[in-house]
Design a protein around this motif. Sequence first.
Motif: not given
Length: 205
Positions: A131-136
């Motif tokens: 999720e963090e990678a997708a947001a970034k």
Amino acid sequence: MRKSIRFAAVPALVTMALAAVPAAAQVAAEHPGSSGGGMPQLNFGHPLIIAQVVWLLIIFGLLYYIMANVALPRVAAVLEERRRRIEGDLEAAQEAKLRADGALAEHRSATARARSEAQAAINASVQRAQEEAAAKAEVVNAKLGAQIEAAEQRIAAARDSAMGALRQVSAETAEALVSRLIGAGTSRALVDRAVDRELAQRGRA
């Protein structure tokens, strides 16, 4: 157990002595005056033989009493104590085995629970990282999109500016060439239309 040991430990000699009394009496009755030259222990006609048999029975009775009431009870007590100790050891071993089985089952349950919790934590960490990678990635893509759009706008403005400058230079050059060739002035509108047409054809090509 003491009674069984007491009655089972009657010496065989007592039984033999009791069985020998009737035989000795019968021999003495059949040979009342016999004083043969055989063994003196078998001279049943001698009055001391009966006394010796009686004392033999008394001594064996005393020995039996001592064995039955002193020695054998101690042996029985030792055997009983040993039996109780063995049974206690067996019970302790059984209890220890049950505790070990319980501890093993608890250890397996704790291991399975820890493995499940660890797997859940790993899955949660992976999902959170994704999720963090997708947001970034969305942020980066947004920034890149904005930068690309700005660059395209700058490129379009520069192209329009360059095309405007090129059109002006081309028109002025064409007008100067026409004036030099024909020696007369030429309509600027015609020159501009000719330049625009040529530029359009070059742009399509």
